[in-house]
Design a protein around this motif. Structure first.
Motif, PDB file in Angstrom:
ATOM      1  N   ASP A  82       1.022  -1.228   0.049  1.00 49.14           N
ATOM      2  CA  ASP A  82      -0.054   0.191   0.155  1.00 49.14           C
ATOM      3  C   ASP A  82       0.890   1.292  -0.006  1.00 49.14           C
ATOM      4  OD1 ASP A  82      -2.365   1.294   0.254  1.00 49.14           O
ATOM      5  OD2 ASP A  82      -2.971   0.892   1.997  1.00 49.14           O
ATOM      6  N   SER A  83       0.210   2.414  -0.248  1.00 49.70           N
ATOM      7  CA  SER A  83       1.020   3.594  -0.194  1.00 49.70           C
ATOM      8  C   SER A  83       0.859   4.347   1.107  1.00 49.70           C
ATOM      9  CB  SER A  83       0.102   4.726  -1.036  1.00 49.70           C
ATOM     10  OG  SER A  83       0.035   4.124  -2.408  1.00 49.70           O
ATOM     11  N   GLU A  84       1.422   5.365   1.485  1.00 47.84           N
ATOM     12  CA  GLU A  84       1.288   6.166   2.637  1.00 47.84           C
ATOM     13  C   GLU A  84       0.786   7.570   2.096  1.00 47.84           C
ATOM     14  OE1 GLU A  84       3.381   9.090   3.372  1.00 47.84           O
ATOM     15  OE2 GLU A  84       4.755   8.840   1.766  1.00 47.84           O
ATOM     16  N   GLU A  85       0.301   8.222   2.978  1.00 50.44           N
ATOM     17  CA  GLU A  85      -0.598   9.435   2.762  1.00 50.44           C
ATOM     18  C   GLU A  85      -0.071  10.569   2.229  1.00 50.44           C
ATOM     19  OE1 GLU A  85      -2.814   9.863   6.371  1.00 50.44           O
ATOM     20  OE2 GLU A  85      -4.821   8.693   5.271  1.00 50.44           O
ATOM     21  N   ILE A  91      15.147   0.220   4.733  1.00 46.24           N
ATOM     22  CA  ILE A  91      14.628  -1.242   5.033  1.00 46.24           C
ATOM     23  C   ILE A  91      15.202  -2.100   3.796  1.00 46.24           C
ATOM     24  CG2 ILE A  91      12.377  -2.336   4.525  1.00 46.24           C
ATOM     25  CD1 ILE A  91      11.146   0.166   5.673  1.00 46.24           C
ATOM     26  N   ALA A  92      15.281  -1.867   2.609  1.00 49.94           N
ATOM     27  CA  ALA A  92      15.827  -2.672   1.971  1.00 49.94           C
ATOM     28  C   ALA A  92      17.492  -3.197   2.082  1.00 49.94           C
ATOM     29  CB  ALA A  92      16.030  -1.888   0.356  1.00 49.94           C
ATOM     30  N   LYS A  93      18.161  -2.262   2.643  1.00 52.16           N
ATOM     31  CA  LYS A  93      19.281  -2.733   3.108  1.00 52.16           C
ATOM     32  C   LYS A  93      19.424  -3.570   4.425  1.00 52.16           C
ATOM     33  CE  LYS A  93      22.051   1.282   1.528  1.00 52.16           C
ATOM     34  NZ  LYS A  93      22.993   2.475   1.636  1.00 52.16           N
ATOM     35  N   LYS A  94      18.300  -3.366   5.281  1.00 53.73           N
ATOM     36  CA  LYS A  94      18.193  -4.099   6.606  1.00 53.73           C
ATOM     37  C   LYS A  94      17.910  -5.606   6.150  1.00 53.73           C
ATOM     38  CE  LYS A  94      15.074  -4.427  10.709  1.00 53.73           C
ATOM     39  NZ  LYS A  94      14.029  -3.747  11.429  1.00 53.73           N
ATOM     40  N   ASN A 102       3.183   7.212  -2.112  1.00 52.29           N
ATOM     41  CA  ASN A 102       3.884   5.951  -2.811  1.00 52.29           C
ATOM     42  C   ASN A 102       4.334   4.996  -1.602  1.00 52.29           C
ATOM     43  OD1 ASN A 102       4.654   7.292  -5.292  1.00 52.29           O
ATOM     44  ND2 ASN A 102       5.954   8.761  -4.322  1.00 52.29           N
ATOM     45  N   ILE A 103       4.979   4.001  -1.963  1.00 52.24           N
ATOM     46  CA  ILE A 103       5.032   2.812  -1.180  1.00 52.24           C
ATOM     47  C   ILE A 103       5.479   3.095   0.573  1.00 52.24           C
ATOM     48  CG2 ILE A 103       7.375   2.625  -1.500  1.00 52.24           C
ATOM     49  CD1 ILE A 103       6.717  -0.349  -1.710  1.00 52.24           C
ATOM     50  N   CYS A 104       4.554   2.734   1.414  1.00 55.31           N
ATOM     51  CA  CYS A 104       4.664   3.009   2.661  1.00 55.31           C
ATOM     52  C   CYS A 104       5.724   2.190   3.313  1.00 55.31           C
ATOM     53  CB  CYS A 104       3.103   2.464   3.224  1.00 55.31           C
ATOM     54  SG  CYS A 104       3.101   2.734   4.956  1.00 55.31           S
ATOM     55  N   PRO A 105       6.506   2.707   4.097  1.00 54.60           N
ATOM     56  CA  PRO A 105       7.558   1.891   4.704  1.00 54.60           C
ATOM     57  C   PRO A 105       7.054   0.976   5.826  1.00 54.60           C
ATOM     58  CG  PRO A 105       8.048   4.297   4.683  1.00 54.60           C
ATOM     59  CD  PRO A 105       6.646   4.276   4.250  1.00 54.60           C
ATOM     60  N   LYS A 106       6.024   1.415   6.485  1.00 54.87           N
ATOM     61  CA  LYS A 106       5.605   0.470   7.519  1.00 54.87           C
ATOM     62  C   LYS A 106       4.918  -0.923   6.798  1.00 54.87           C
ATOM     63  CE  LYS A 106       4.997   3.807  11.106  1.00 54.87           C
ATOM     64  NZ  LYS A 106       3.558   4.627  11.787  1.00 54.87           N
TER      65      LYS A 106
END
Length: 374
Positions: free
Chosen positions: A104-107, A152-155, A111-115
């Motif tokens: 999902d998106s963020e508001e 997040i991607a690196k994590k 775009n893509i929601c980190p959570k």
């Protein structure tokens, strides 16, 4: 008789494109290679900076496809993809026999929601399927939350395929969009900020990835005096004619970005006293959008549709925001993670005419519809 149509985002030539095309004809470079292809790639590399290496291709979709291949995606894999986007972001996942996992998106940025992204990654890992890649999109020219997504991607050690098809000229913390991903993608479709009539590019910081992209895009022909192929290739290289248009368009890119941002300010002024309308804008000074498309949110679907039809009656093109991929019939079986932010945006949102070639008369016609409607 209806007045001339006002398009959402039409091609806008700068004037010098013809020079590069005529040169190609004069030198008989009517092929998917030549001086314009090389020159266009060099122009883009110089503009993007950040040690970028660019491969000019036949479309942004082709660039996404070759990007996924070089990130190692194969049949049976899973790839996370922003749900609120055009289908071209997700289709190449399926080309490879992999499964899209929609997030999902963020508001703020849409775009893509980190959570939701981290939740999706953890759940897929728990189910025994660590995602092979993350496709994050800079929607309508608005940068996604780059720091949060890359962290997040690196994590979890998952590469980011940056879909910057709509965001050439946008920046995040003064760095150009199209330079953040392990691999990044641009589009030069007829409605984009600059166009090659049809076309795209793959951007990488690795010269070997660029060379392999060109190899795969030209039917993966091995070095031999005869035609020999050790792997599957594709006919994805940009033509020298299209690249000539691109070279001319690069000369006016900054001017086109300025005009698109000027249209955004036009809408900001137009809607500033209308409480029913929320104009899509940058969350803070870290974000610099090319405002490829200006968009608004209305209170509900009914009002959105009523305004769209009011514009249509006056021969003015508008368009609902992207229908989320997890709601598309073709992707109905794909996993989805989120809180239905994208669904709400789709129901309430409308893209408005945003071209860099809109005239004063066009703006007056748009203004008349808005004032009459509200």
């Amino acid at each position: 008789m209806n007045p001339e149509k006002i398009w959402l985002s039409s091609p806008h030539m700068g004037g010098n494109e013809q020079h590069y095309i005529e040169q190609a004809f004069k030198e008989n470079w009517i092929a998917p290679l030549g001086p314009n292809v090389t020159g266009f790639e060099e122009d883009l590399q110089g503009y993007l900076g950040n040690n970028s290496h660019v491969s000019a291709l036949s479309s942004g979709t082709a660039a996404l496809h070759l990007g996924l291949i070089q990130l190692g995606v194969v049949a049976g894999d899973e790839v996370i993809c922003q749900t609120f986007t055009f289908s071209a972001s997700a289709n190449p996942i399926v080309y490879l026999g992999a499964t899209p996992v929609f997030v999902d998106s963020e508001e703020d940025t849409w775009n893509i929601c980190p959570k939701a992204l981290e939740k999706a990654i953890l759940d897929r890992i728990e189910n025994g399927k660590k995602p092979k890649a993350i496709i994050a999109v800079h929607l309508y020219g608005m940068p996604f939350r780059v720091d949060a997504i890359i962290a997040i991607a690196k994590k979890y050690d998952i590469p980011v395929l940056e879909d910057s098809a709509e965001a050439l000229g946008s920046t995040y913390k003064k760095q150009k969009c199209g330079t953040f991903g392990t691999i990044s993608v641009l589009s030069f479709n007829g409605n984009k900020i600059i166009t090659t009539s049809g076309g795209g590019a793959l951007v990488t910081k690795d010269e070997k990835v660029k060379q392999n992209t060109v190899f795969l895009a030209t039917q993966a022909r091995d070095q031999a005096p005869h035609y020999q192929h050790s792997q599957i290739g594709y006919n994805y290289r940009m033509s020298n004619i299209c690249a000539g248009i691109g070279r001319g368009q690069m000369e006016v890119l900054e001017a086109h970005v300025a005009k698109r941002r000027e249209m955004h300010h036009f809408y900001k002024h137009l809607f500033e006293s209308i409480s029913d309308v929320v104009l899509f804008k940058e969350p803070n000074s870290d974000f610099y959008s090319n405002h490829w498309l200006s968009a608004i949110l209305l209170p509900d679907y009914t009002k959105r549709e009523a305004l769209r039809l009011a514009f249509e009656k006056e021969n003015i093109e508008t368009r609902p925001l992207w229908k989320p991929m997890h709601l598309q019939p073709v992707f109905k079986e794909s996993p989805y993670y989120g809180n239905n932010i994208a669904e709400s945006l789709f129901e309430r949102g409308l893209c408005l005419p945003s071209g860099s070639n809109l005239t004063t008369l066009d703006k007056e016609r748009i203004t008349a519809v808005v004032r009459s409607f509200f």
